[in-house]
Design an enzyme around this catalytic site. Structure first.
Site, PDB file in Angstrom:
ATOM      1  N   SER A 125       0.930  -1.246   0.150  1.00 60.03           N
ATOM      2  CA  SER A 125       0.075  -0.077  -0.030  1.00 60.03           C
ATOM      3  C   SER A 125       0.806   1.347   0.002  1.00 60.03           C
ATOM      4  O   SER A 125       1.636   1.475   0.917  1.00 60.03           O
ATOM      5  CB  SER A 125      -0.785   0.057   1.264  1.00 60.03           C
ATOM      6  N   HIS A 154      -1.450  -1.412  -3.987  1.00 65.51           N
ATOM      7  CA  HIS A 154      -2.627  -0.792  -3.459  1.00 65.51           C
ATOM      8  C   HIS A 154      -2.675   0.653  -3.454  1.00 65.51           C
ATOM      9  O   HIS A 154      -1.748   1.250  -2.825  1.00 65.51           O
ATOM     10  CB  HIS A 154      -2.744  -1.733  -2.260  1.00 65.51           C
ATOM     11  N   ASP A 199      -4.655   3.799  -1.787  1.00 67.57           N
ATOM     12  CA  ASP A 199      -5.832   4.229  -0.770  1.00 67.57           C
ATOM     13  C   ASP A 199      -6.167   5.596  -1.080  1.00 67.57           C
ATOM     14  O   ASP A 199      -5.412   6.458  -0.812  1.00 67.57           O
ATOM     15  CB  ASP A 199      -5.039   3.949   0.755  1.00 67.57           C
ATOM     16  N   MET A 215      -8.752   8.425   0.179  1.00 72.56           N
ATOM     17  CA  MET A 215      -9.495   8.817   1.486  1.00 72.56           C
ATOM     18  C   MET A 215      -9.736  10.187   1.178  1.00 72.56           C
ATOM     19  O   MET A 215      -9.058  11.394   0.721  1.00 72.56           O
ATOM     20  CB  MET A 215      -8.400   8.818   2.664  1.00 72.56           C
ATOM     21  N   HIS A 262      -8.414   1.334  -3.751  1.00 70.98           N
ATOM     22  CA  HIS A 262      -9.455   1.059  -2.596  1.00 70.98           C
ATOM     23  C   HIS A 262      -9.838   2.471  -2.301  1.00 70.98           C
ATOM     24  O   HIS A 262      -9.260   3.520  -1.599  1.00 70.98           O
ATOM     25  CB  HIS A 262      -8.545   0.622  -1.435  1.00 70.98           C
ATOM     26  N   MET A 269     -12.047   4.941   0.122  1.00 69.65           N
ATOM     27  CA  MET A 269     -12.524   5.254   1.290  1.00 69.65           C
ATOM     28  C   MET A 269     -13.239   6.653   1.006  1.00 69.65           C
ATOM     29  O   MET A 269     -12.714   7.583   1.375  1.00 69.65           O
ATOM     30  CB  MET A 269     -11.483   5.009   2.324  1.00 69.65           C
ATOM     31  N   MET A 299     -11.387  -5.625   5.611  1.00 69.37           N
ATOM     32  CA  MET A 299     -10.321  -4.855   6.441  1.00 69.37           C
ATOM     33  C   MET A 299     -10.118  -5.409   7.836  1.00 69.37           C
ATOM     34  O   MET A 299     -11.007  -5.781   8.277  1.00 69.37           O
ATOM     35  CB  MET A 299     -11.143  -3.524   6.642  1.00 69.37           C
ATOM     36  N   ASP A 351      -6.541  -6.174   4.355  1.00 64.53           N
ATOM     37  CA  ASP A 351      -6.166  -4.955   4.430  1.00 64.53           C
ATOM     38  C   ASP A 351      -6.009  -4.623   5.823  1.00 64.53           C
ATOM     39  O   ASP A 351      -6.804  -4.180   6.469  1.00 64.53           O
ATOM     40  CB  ASP A 351      -6.669  -4.240   3.352  1.00 64.53           C
TER      41      ASP A 351
HETATM   42  C1  DX5 Z   1      -6.057   1.761   5.993  1.00 67.40           C
HETATM   43  C2  DX5 Z   1      -5.647   1.357   4.365  1.00 67.40           C
HETATM   44  C3  DX5 Z   1      -4.560   0.266   4.281  1.00 67.40           C
HETATM   45  C4  DX5 Z   1      -3.333   0.859   5.008  1.00 67.40           C
HETATM   46  C5  DX5 Z   1      -2.667  -0.553   5.459  1.00 67.40           C
HETATM   47  O1  DX5 Z   1      -7.283   2.454   5.765  1.00 67.40           O
HETATM   48  O2  DX5 Z   1      -6.742   0.893   3.779  1.00 67.40           O
HETATM   49  O3  DX5 Z   1      -4.492  -0.067   3.000  1.00 67.40           O
HETATM   50  O4  DX5 Z   1      -2.438   1.486   3.917  1.00 67.40           O
HETATM   51  O5  DX5 Z   1      -1.477  -0.101   6.198  1.00 67.40           O
HETATM   52  P1  DX5 Z   1      -0.692  -1.087   7.043  1.00 67.40           P
HETATM   53  O6  DX5 Z   1      -0.460  -2.267   6.232  1.00 67.40           O
HETATM   54  O7  DX5 Z   1       0.398  -0.321   7.557  1.00 67.40           O
HETATM   55  O8  DX5 Z   1      -1.800  -1.461   7.984  1.00 67.40           O
HETATM   56 ZN    ZN Z   2      -6.455  -0.154   1.732  1.00 71.33          ZN
END
Ligand code: DX5
Ligand code: ZN
Length: 220
Positions: free
Chosen positions: A8, A33, A35, A37, A66, A68, A137, A175
């Site tokens: 990620s 990956h 992310d 947000m 991903h 969010m 998750m 994840d």
């Molecule tokens: C959290 C993200 C993850 C995050 C995982 O909301 O969706 O993808 O980057 O990070 P680690 O592996 O550090 O928990």
């Molecule tokens: Zn993620």
């Protein structure tokens, strides 16, 4: 079982993102990956389609986006154009889950549904047959570097059963808080795809870390 490792970029050095994705690709990653947000669905703000499009030429690996964000639909065509291969979203963030899945596919991407630690598996009741990926998750979404929530493991097993019963090639991704120490446990529960942010980007030698993860997976 084919296992996939998805670093990620949330834990990468954002000032050198192109270099970072090239580094994990040559270190043996299977997916990147990404992310997204929005400071609305989750209390953090990261990157959007512009950054996805900027990274695309740097890496041949599939981009695992991903989302969010709420609302979801507006951003799907933008991420498809930006080069996403897989787009996953949280059902609580979409007014019409079936429509969002269809929209992802109409835009030429694989569709994933993401369930938070407290989200019920009933979200899969009328959607699983249309999905390419289920993302469970193992932390609450919003931040990297959180502690793995172990109570997610029985959920992973249950989703594995549902996928096997259906007999379709649906990826089961976990994840949050995945590390060399617990990746095998998640695999034994039935996951085949592993997101790891801080465990990989926080390590000195990305290739060595990914290799250690694969060694753990090889004896599952
Ligand atoms: C959290 C993200 C993850 C995050 C995982 O909301 O969706 O993808 O980057 O990070 P680690 O592996 O550090 O928990
Ligand atoms: Zn993620």
């Amino acid at each position: 079982m084919a296992f996939r490792i998805a670093p990620s970029i949330l834990s990468a050095d954002f000032a050198r993102l192109g270099e970072e994705v090239r580094a994990v690709a040559s270190a043996g990653a299977d997916l990147i990956h990404f992310d997204v947000m929005d400071n609305h669905y989750v209390p953090n703000l990261t990157v959007g389609p512009l950054v996805c499009a900027a990274l695309k030429p740097h890496v041949k690996l599939p981009l695992d986006v991903h989302l969010m964000v709420r609302p979801v639909d507006r951003l799907i065509p933008d991420f498809a154009k930006a080069g996403a291969s897989i787009i996953s979203f949280h059902p609580e963030a979409s007014e019409h889950v079936d429509r969002t899945i269809a929209l992802i596919k109409e835009n030429g991407c694989k569709a994933g549904l993401v369930l938070n630690p407290a989200s019920p598996l009933s979200f899969l009741d009328h959607t699983l047959d249309k999905l390419d990926l289920v993302l469970l998750m193992s932390v609450n979404p919003g931040f990297g570097g959180q502690q793995f929530i172990r109570s997610v493991l029985p959920k992973v097993s249950e989703v594995r059963k549902r996928i096997d019963k259906l007999g379709r090639d649906i990826w089961l991704e976990v994840d949050g808080g995945i590390k060399t120490e617990n990746i095998a446990e998640a695999a034994r529960a039935g996951a085949d795809t592993f997101v790891a942010g801080s465990a990989i980007f926080g390590s000195k030698d990305y290739a060595a870390t990914i290799k250690q993860m694969r060694e753990k997976l090889s004896v599952v």
